[in-house]
Design a protein around this motif. Structure first.
Motif, PDB file in Angstrom:
ATOM      1  N   MET A  61       7.008   2.843  -1.429  1.00  0.00           N
ATOM      2  CA  MET A  61       6.746   3.126  -0.023  1.00  0.00           C
ATOM      3  C   MET A  61       6.952   1.902   0.865  1.00  0.00           C
ATOM      4  O   MET A  61       7.245   2.035   2.052  1.00  0.00           O
ATOM      5  CB  MET A  61       5.321   3.662   0.134  1.00  0.00           C
ATOM      6  CG  MET A  61       5.111   4.494   1.373  1.00  0.00           C
ATOM      7  SD  MET A  61       3.556   5.410   1.277  1.00  0.00           S
ATOM      8  CE  MET A  61       3.700   6.430   2.746  1.00  0.00           C
ATOM      9  N   VAL A  62       6.776   0.705   0.290  1.00  0.00           N
ATOM     10  CA  VAL A  62       7.027  -0.537   1.019  1.00  0.00           C
ATOM     11  C   VAL A  62       7.769  -1.496   0.093  1.00  0.00           C
ATOM     12  O   VAL A  62       7.817  -1.293  -1.125  1.00  0.00           O
ATOM     13  CB  VAL A  62       5.715  -1.206   1.514  1.00  0.00           C
ATOM     14  CG1 VAL A  62       4.909  -0.262   2.387  1.00  0.00           C
ATOM     15  CG2 VAL A  62       4.889  -1.708   0.344  1.00  0.00           C
ATOM     16  N   ARG A  63       8.343  -2.543   0.686  1.00  0.00           N
ATOM     17  CA  ARG A  63       9.006  -3.570  -0.112  1.00  0.00           C
ATOM     18  C   ARG A  63       8.552  -4.938   0.385  1.00  0.00           C
ATOM     19  O   ARG A  63       8.566  -5.212   1.590  1.00  0.00           O
ATOM     20  CB  ARG A  63      10.527  -3.465   0.026  1.00  0.00           C
ATOM     21  CG  ARG A  63      11.288  -4.523  -0.789  1.00  0.00           C
ATOM     22  CD  ARG A  63      12.792  -4.398  -0.604  1.00  0.00           C
ATOM     23  NE  ARG A  63      13.218  -4.715   0.744  1.00  0.00           N
ATOM     24  CZ  ARG A  63      13.885  -3.883   1.539  1.00  0.00           C
ATOM     25  NH1 ARG A  63      14.197  -2.659   1.115  1.00  0.00           N
ATOM     26  NH2 ARG A  63      14.240  -4.248   2.755  1.00  0.00           N
ATOM     27  N   PHE A  64       8.107  -5.802  -0.542  1.00  0.00           N
ATOM     28  CA  PHE A  64       7.719  -7.154  -0.171  1.00  0.00           C
ATOM     29  C   PHE A  64       8.960  -8.010   0.058  1.00  0.00           C
ATOM     30  O   PHE A  64       9.960  -7.884  -0.654  1.00  0.00           O
ATOM     31  CB  PHE A  64       6.867  -7.797  -1.275  1.00  0.00           C
ATOM     32  CG  PHE A  64       5.409  -7.433  -1.184  1.00  0.00           C
ATOM     33  CD1 PHE A  64       4.592  -8.022  -0.230  1.00  0.00           C
ATOM     34  CD2 PHE A  64       4.861  -6.499  -2.041  1.00  0.00           C
ATOM     35  CE1 PHE A  64       3.259  -7.707  -0.144  1.00  0.00           C
ATOM     36  CE2 PHE A  64       3.524  -6.171  -1.956  1.00  0.00           C
ATOM     37  CZ  PHE A  64       2.719  -6.772  -1.003  1.00  0.00           C
ATOM     38  N   GLU A  65       8.882  -8.871   1.056  1.00  0.00           N
ATOM     39  CA  GLU A  65       9.938  -9.837   1.310  1.00  0.00           C
ATOM     40  C   GLU A  65       9.308 -11.222   1.250  1.00  0.00           C
ATOM     41  O   GLU A  65       8.367 -11.509   2.002  1.00  0.00           O
ATOM     42  CB  GLU A  65      10.604  -9.569   2.655  1.00  0.00           C
ATOM     43  CG  GLU A  65      11.267  -8.204   2.686  1.00  0.00           C
ATOM     44  CD  GLU A  65      12.252  -8.042   3.827  1.00  0.00           C
ATOM     45  OE1 GLU A  65      12.455  -9.017   4.584  1.00  0.00           O
ATOM     46  OE2 GLU A  65      12.806  -6.935   3.946  1.00  0.00           O
ATOM     47  N   ARG A  71       8.042  -4.647   4.226  1.00  0.00           N
ATOM     48  CA  ARG A  71       8.820  -3.760   5.068  1.00  0.00           C
ATOM     49  C   ARG A  71       8.564  -2.311   4.638  1.00  0.00           C
ATOM     50  O   ARG A  71       8.570  -2.004   3.439  1.00  0.00           O
ATOM     51  CB  ARG A  71      10.308  -4.077   4.949  1.00  0.00           C
ATOM     52  CG  ARG A  71      11.164  -3.483   6.054  1.00  0.00           C
ATOM     53  CD  ARG A  71      12.611  -3.924   5.917  1.00  0.00           C
ATOM     54  NE  ARG A  71      12.796  -5.366   6.013  1.00  0.00           N
ATOM     55  CZ  ARG A  71      12.887  -6.038   7.154  1.00  0.00           C
ATOM     56  NH1 ARG A  71      12.782  -5.385   8.308  1.00  0.00           N
ATOM     57  NH2 ARG A  71      13.075  -7.347   7.154  1.00  0.00           N
ATOM     58  N   VAL A  72       8.300  -1.447   5.583  1.00  0.00           N
ATOM     59  CA  VAL A  72       8.069  -0.034   5.295  1.00  0.00           C
ATOM     60  C   VAL A  72       9.398   0.638   4.967  1.00  0.00           C
ATOM     61  O   VAL A  72      10.389   0.455   5.677  1.00  0.00           O
ATOM     62  CB  VAL A  72       7.404   0.664   6.496  1.00  0.00           C
ATOM     63  CG1 VAL A  72       7.264   2.164   6.232  1.00  0.00           C
ATOM     64  CG2 VAL A  72       6.042   0.042   6.783  1.00  0.00           C
ATOM     65  N   LEU A  73       9.422   1.398   3.886  1.00  0.00           N
ATOM     66  CA  LEU A  73      10.631   2.097   3.464  1.00  0.00           C
ATOM     67  C   LEU A  73      10.504   3.586   3.759  1.00  0.00           C
ATOM     68  O   LEU A  73       9.394   4.143   3.749  1.00  0.00           O
ATOM     69  CB  LEU A  73      10.860   1.906   1.960  1.00  0.00           C
ATOM     70  CG  LEU A  73      10.948   0.457   1.458  1.00  0.00           C
ATOM     71  CD1 LEU A  73      11.075   0.438  -0.061  1.00  0.00           C
ATOM     72  CD2 LEU A  73      12.116  -0.269   2.094  1.00  0.00           C
TER      73      LEU A  73
END
Length: 234
Positions: A61-65, A71-73
């Motif tokens: 549901m989200v991705r860490f940067e 970041r919301v996916l």
């Protein structure tokens, strides 16, 4: 945005708050957000927020940067199709085995969970309904005497719930969902393993089809034929 009521852990409450914010548009797909800012907004420490975001990242549901935040996916229809493909592969044959071993205690436990689902539906209490829905499936699958399978199916259901994918009040009501469990219980009561497997297949496939259509629509497209086929290929 976050109500701390003691009924569940802070991490679970943060997960629910983030899901609601994504669905309402408060947190938008493609945007970058800070764990620190979110913790401040929710008035909680960074630890439960970080744990919640790790859970949501695992669910896609989200991705860490790195060193930037998360970041919301957008929800991926293919992931929904794959989850329900796996559930059908696991739960249908397991239900068949369990029905062949059905004892009065199993039938009584399943009936109790279905009655609790109906009561929760009447109160329109979705969280309570879903707890008993999960328990209904777990009781039946546990009768198949394969604890790893029960755990795997539980993880697949958790993945769907963490993604926030639900048909409630969109394509069917809680009462409708409860009604889909009635043929499963009736088949177990009749000692008909084949009918139990078929009822379980119909229920899971229908849920998968509805969720796939909803998530695809959220992305502005129709459900891809190959995703629909994946569900039905199990």
């Amino acid at each position: 945005m976050l109500a701390v009521d003691g009924a569940s852990s802070l991490t679970e409450q943060v997960i629910e708050s983030v899901r609601e914010a994504i669905h309402s548009g408060e947190l938008r797909p493609g945007e970058l957000y800070s764990v620190y800012q979110l913790a401040a907004q929710l008035n909680v420490s960074r630890t439960p927020v970080r744990e919640a975001m790790l859970r949501l990242a695992e669910a896609g549901m989200v991705r860490f940067e790195r060193s930037r935040g998360f970041r919301v996916l957008g929800r991926d229809p293919r992931e929904i199709a794959e989850v329900f493909h796996l559930r059908l592969l696991l739960e249908v044959p397991a239900a068949r085995v369990a029905a062949g071993r059905a004892e009065p205690a199993l039938i009584e436990a399943m009936r109790a969970e279905l009655d609790a689902m109906r009561a929760a539906a009447a109160d329109h209490d979705e969280p309570r309904f879903m707890r008993h829905d999960c328990a209904f499936h777990e009781v039946l699958l546990a009768a198949g005497a394969n604890r790893k399978l029960v755990s795997m199916v539980g993880n697949l259901r958790d993945a769907t719930m963490t993604l926030g994918a639900s048909t409630v009040d969109r394509s069917r009501t809680l009462a409708d969902i409860a009604a889909e469990h009635e043929p499963i219980l009736a088949a177990v009561e009749a000692g008909d393993a084949g009918a139990t497997a078929q009822a379980m297949r119909s229920h899971i496939a229908h849920t998968g089809e509805l969720l796939l259509a909803q998530v695809s629509a959220e992305n502005g497209v129709a459900a891809a034929p190959e995703d629909v086929d994946l569900i039905h290929s199990a």
